[in-house]
Design a protein around this motif. Structure first.
Motif, PDB file in Angstrom:
ATOM      1  N   SER A   1       3.477   0.418   2.911  1.00 17.65           N
ATOM      2  CA  SER A   1       3.456  -0.729   3.820  1.00 17.65           C
ATOM      3  C   SER A   1       3.419  -2.017   3.018  1.00 17.65           C
ATOM      4  O   SER A   1       2.843  -2.066   1.930  1.00 17.65           O
TER       5      SER A   1
ATOM      6  N   ASP B   1      -9.333  -7.771   9.130  1.00 16.66           N
ATOM      7  CA  ASP B   1      -9.102  -8.550   7.912  1.00 16.66           C
ATOM      8  C   ASP B   1      -9.981  -9.801   7.982  1.00 16.66           C
ATOM      9  O   ASP B   1      -9.992 -10.508   9.005  1.00 16.66           O
TER      10      ASP B   1
ATOM     11  N   ASN C   1       0.855  -1.197   0.000  1.00 18.97           N
ATOM     12  CA  ASN C   1       0.000   0.000   0.000  1.00 18.97           C
ATOM     13  C   ASN C   1       0.881   1.233   0.000  1.00 18.97           C
ATOM     14  O   ASN C   1       1.837   1.312   0.780  1.00 18.97           O
TER      15      ASN C   1
ATOM     16  N   HIS D   1      -8.507  -2.552  13.051  1.00 26.72           N
ATOM     17  CA  HIS D   1      -7.348  -1.655  12.957  1.00 26.72           C
ATOM     18  C   HIS D   1      -7.679  -0.567  11.939  1.00 26.72           C
ATOM     19  O   HIS D   1      -8.440  -0.780  10.998  1.00 26.72           O
TER      20      HIS D   1
ATOM     21  N   ARG E   1       3.762   6.919   2.823  1.00 29.38           N
ATOM     22  CA  ARG E   1       4.095   5.760   3.653  1.00 29.38           C
ATOM     23  C   ARG E   1       3.793   4.552   2.779  1.00 29.38           C
ATOM     24  O   ARG E   1       2.745   4.499   2.133  1.00 29.38           O
TER      25      ARG E   1
ATOM     26  N   MET F   1      -1.546   3.829  14.127  1.00 28.87           N
ATOM     27  CA  MET F   1      -2.583   2.818  13.909  1.00 28.87           C
ATOM     28  C   MET F   1      -3.448   2.769  15.157  1.00 28.87           C
ATOM     29  O   MET F   1      -2.941   2.673  16.277  1.00 28.87           O
TER      30      MET F   1
ATOM     31  N   THR G   1       1.986  -5.617   3.602  1.00 33.19           N
ATOM     32  CA  THR G   1       1.174  -6.481   4.460  1.00 33.19           C
ATOM     33  C   THR G   1       1.334  -7.914   3.962  1.00 33.19           C
ATOM     34  O   THR G   1       1.032  -8.214   2.801  1.00 33.19           O
TER      35      THR G   1
ATOM     36  N   SER H   1       2.732  -6.385   9.111  1.00 29.40           N
ATOM     37  CA  SER H   1       2.735  -5.165   8.321  1.00 29.40           C
ATOM     38  C   SER H   1       4.039  -4.396   8.545  1.00 29.40           C
ATOM     39  O   SER H   1       4.333  -3.962   9.662  1.00 29.40           O
TER      40      SER H   1
ATOM     41  N   HIS I   1     -11.168  -1.744  10.058  1.00 31.75           N
ATOM     42  CA  HIS I   1     -11.597  -3.061   9.575  1.00 31.75           C
ATOM     43  C   HIS I   1     -10.880  -4.164  10.335  1.00 31.75           C
ATOM     44  O   HIS I   1      -9.841  -3.940  10.945  1.00 31.75           O
TER      45      HIS I   1
ATOM     46  N   ARG J   1       0.535 -11.944   4.465  1.00 34.02           N
ATOM     47  CA  ARG J   1      -0.465 -12.817   5.091  1.00 34.02           C
ATOM     48  C   ARG J   1      -0.389 -14.199   4.456  1.00 34.02           C
ATOM     49  O   ARG J   1       0.206 -14.368   3.388  1.00 34.02           O
TER      50      ARG J   1
ATOM     51  N   ILE K   1      -6.157   3.364  10.228  1.00 40.23           N
ATOM     52  CA  ILE K   1      -5.136   4.423  10.113  1.00 40.23           C
ATOM     53  C   ILE K   1      -5.888   5.737   9.916  1.00 40.23           C
ATOM     54  O   ILE K   1      -6.523   5.940   8.874  1.00 40.23           O
TER      55      ILE K   1
ATOM     56  N   LEU L   1      -6.669   4.521   6.352  1.00 41.73           N
ATOM     57  CA  LEU L   1      -7.390   3.303   5.991  1.00 41.73           C
ATOM     58  C   LEU L   1      -8.564   3.160   6.946  1.00 41.73           C
ATOM     59  O   LEU L   1      -8.408   3.335   8.151  1.00 41.73           O
TER      60      LEU L   1
ATOM     61  N   TYR M   1       0.426   5.163   0.790  1.00 44.54           N
ATOM     62  CA  TYR M   1      -0.495   6.185   1.281  1.00 44.54           C
ATOM     63  C   TYR M   1       0.162   7.555   1.136  1.00 44.54           C
ATOM     64  O   TYR M   1       1.210   7.799   1.747  1.00 44.54           O
TER      65      TYR M   1
END
Ligand code: AKG
Ligand code: FE2
Length: 346
Positions: free
Chosen positions: A321, A228, A215, A298, A319, A248, A323, A239, A226, A325, A300, A223, A217
């Motif tokens: 990031s 996940d 991501n 979480h 920024r 965060m 992530t 992350s 939410h 998973r 942002i 963000l 930003y």
């Protein structure tokens, strides 16, 4: 002193029309501390039109403020004289001015500032870990160069790249039948280091990470809150923060279903959530697992500047990031069925 909560007028606000003069409070956009204009300097300009009771931040942007006059005539004169014109005493900026409205206390609960912690242990959220300096400055540059050499997908406010599997924002899930391929070699050193992560008592297969979303930003973009989707990804979500810091925020709602966003929970009256916030410095990695991954939203915040302890920290121009998973191939059996799409009775 408690700051009065005036807000940006909406189209339906009775005082939003700039022709009406029933309010002594003005909402002024395009000036504020984030563009080098102190509240005192702004107050001095507006005081030419009458007694100013106070200058307040309209939101966390640092570029929108509220001027509260002692009487509505002063507000009207200031609006007529200053709206839409460059103001020589405020660095020549063009001010966008409207009447403001007073917000009712119940509407102000949700966005109140949450104190920001610098270390994970202060939050006391099981399964949440932050490791600073997870990558060196050189590695950070190399990772940024690697993603910048690849195509970005433009979303409304930020850009993304997906590897391994594409994350679909419509369903908040992945299509497990559509594998894009192996994760790119530039993340291999990160994956290796993650396998040595302290605090991991999870099933090691959880760490066969096979999905990466990058991501980017711009400053001021965040963000939405939410969780996940449980059925989409396994327990451990990492992350890595690069290029710039962010805050965060973590929210735990007492009443929640997996489908409801936190905005829905707030609309339904569940604004009594617990909120905690953590500063994520560049080059740090965050692990969400267990309760932190399954039960906490979480988020942002969409800020250009953040207050961390007593310091004001400006978000940098970007920024980025990573992530990481692991895509889940079987239903989630977590201990938090109220947040779990795998365990909902339809
Ligand atoms: O940018 C981040 O650190 C978090 C991204 C995230 O929460 C997500 O992609 O689900
Ligand atoms: Fe997320």
């Amino acid at each position: 002193m408690v700051q009065p909560r005036f807000v940006r007028p909406t189209k339906s606000s009775p005082s939003s029309n700039s022709g009406e003069s029933n309010s002594s409070n003005l909402y002024v956009a395009n000036c504020g501390p984030a563009v080098g204009l102190s509240h005192d300097a702004i107050a001095a300009v507006f005081a030419a039109f009458g007694k100013v009771n106070g200058v307040y931040a309209a939101d966390e942007s640092g570029v929108r403020i509220i001027i509260s006059f002692a009487d509505p005539c002063s507000a009207k004169s200031a609006l007529e004289a200053l709206n839409g014109r460059p103001c020589p005493d405020l660095k020549g900026r063009s001010l966008h001015i409207r009447y403001s409205v007073l917000q009712l206390p119940s509407e102000t609960q949700v966005n109140d500032c949450v104190p920001v912690s610098l270390v994970d242990s202060e939050l006391n959220i099981p399964g949440l870990f932050l490791l600073p300096d997870f990558v060196s400055v050189e590695e950070e540059q190399q990772l940024l160069a690697a993603v910048d050499a690849r195509p970005w997908i433009g979303l409304a406010k930020r850009r993304v790249q997906h590897y391994g599997y594409e994350f679909c924002y419509g369903t908040r899930n992945v299509d497990t039948k559509k594998r894009l391929g192996e994760l790119p070699s530039f993340v291999s050193p990160i994956l290796e280091r993650i396998s040595l992560f302290p605090n991991l008592d999870n099933d090691p297969s959880c760490l066969d990470l096979d999905q990466l979303t990058v991501n980017e930003y711009p400053s001021g973009v965040g963000l939405s809150p939410h969780i996940d989707t449980h059925s989409a990804f396994e327990d451990c979500i990492f992350s890595l923060s690069l290029a710039g810091p962010c805050i965060m925020e973590f929210r735990r709602y007492s009443v929640s279903t997996w489908k409801a966003s936190s905005a829905d929970a707030e609309k339904s009256g569940d604004s009594s959530c617990i909120k905690k916030a953590l500063y994520l410095p560049p080059r740090s990695i965050l692990l969400l697992s267990g309760e932190a991954r399954h039960a906490w939203n979480h988020y942002i915040p969409h800020h250009k500047i953040d207050k961390v302890k007593d310091k004001v920290i400006r978000r940098s121009s970007r920024r980025v990031s990573f992530t990481l998973r692991k895509v889940r191939n079987h239903p989630c059996r977590c201990k938090y069925p109220q947040y779990c799409d795998s365990q909902q009775q339809m």
